[in-house]
Design an enzyme around this catalytic site. Sequence first.
Site, mmCIF file in Angstrom:
data_model
loop_
_atom_site.group_PDB
_atom_site.id
_atom_site.type_symbol
_atom_site.label_atom_id
_atom_site.label_comp_id
_atom_site.label_asym_id
_atom_site.label_seq_id
_atom_site.Cartn_x
_atom_site.Cartn_y
_atom_site.Cartn_z
ATOM 1 C CE LYS A 208 -5.120 -2.046 2.022
ATOM 2 N NZ LYS A 208 -3.786 -2.654 2.002
ATOM 3 C CE LYS B 64 2.569 1.770 4.531
ATOM 4 N NZ LYS B 64 2.005 0.899 3.449
ATOM 5 C CB THR C 264 -0.925 0.023 1.223
ATOM 6 O OG1 THR C 264 -1.710 -1.170 1.230
ATOM 7 C CG2 THR C 264 -1.851 1.240 1.180
#
Length: 290
Positions: A175, A243, A100
């Site tokens: 995502k 993150k 990701t």
Amino acid sequence: MVTKEAKIGFVGTGVMGKSMARNLMNAGYAVNVYNRTKAKAEELIEKGAVWKETVKQLAQDSDVIFTMVGYPSDVEEVYFGGHGILENAKPNSYVVDFTTSKPSLAVEIYEKASEKEIYSLDAPVSGGDIGAQNGKLAIMVGGDQIAFNALLPIFEVMGENIILQGKAGSGQYTKLANQITIASNMIGVCEAIAFAKKAGLDPDKVLQSISTGAAASFSLSKLAPRMLQNDFAPGFYVKHFIKDMTIALESAKEMDMLSPGLELSLNLYKELAEKGEEDSGTQALIKLFL
């Protein structure tokens, strides 16, 4: 279509990558592996994976290269530069980043790969350690149809909900939408458990009642039981979720979009990390509520 004779290179054999690579090996594919910490690849090596000392060596000896690393900076490190994937992969090979990461970085990889006649897809996944182990990940893909079609049989070894979302970067945007959904949902799950306990209810029985109705979600059915068992082992690290949410928030701001749920969840997870839980699983959020 890529055949079973193709050599697959897998960079990143952590919680997710190890299970994904194992499933490829179990399906009969020859797999080369590289990880910064060789110990994390030992289980795969014992099962027949070929260890490569560098990313460069792996790229030179693979037809399809998958990457599953931690942060955008790690993606840049393994793809770019003289010792990176793009400088060493063979023409007409395939590179797929499962990490990701930033949509803009996915586009940059795609453009540089195209210049070298390499097919590139961004394909972040969802489903955690359980989905990776069982080969039931959701795989969200960005890139060209021809590359997607060629790799679909390999994707089907690792996942079962596999959709080409659009051009390069589209997998990453999808995502991030997934992570935005989870962000607020995790708060709801923690609040529900805390509420049930404060009300004097048996939280296990409460989960039995609400996990199959309108409140149903992966977090409720898979992670809430771990919360109740004080099992905070990482299926997905707190630090990696931070993150992901940070990238999502940056993208939302670029689009001038309101995202209060995402902002609240990010702040809570940062607080959790500051308490020493950055290497715990995301279900550790419950510690802030009880």
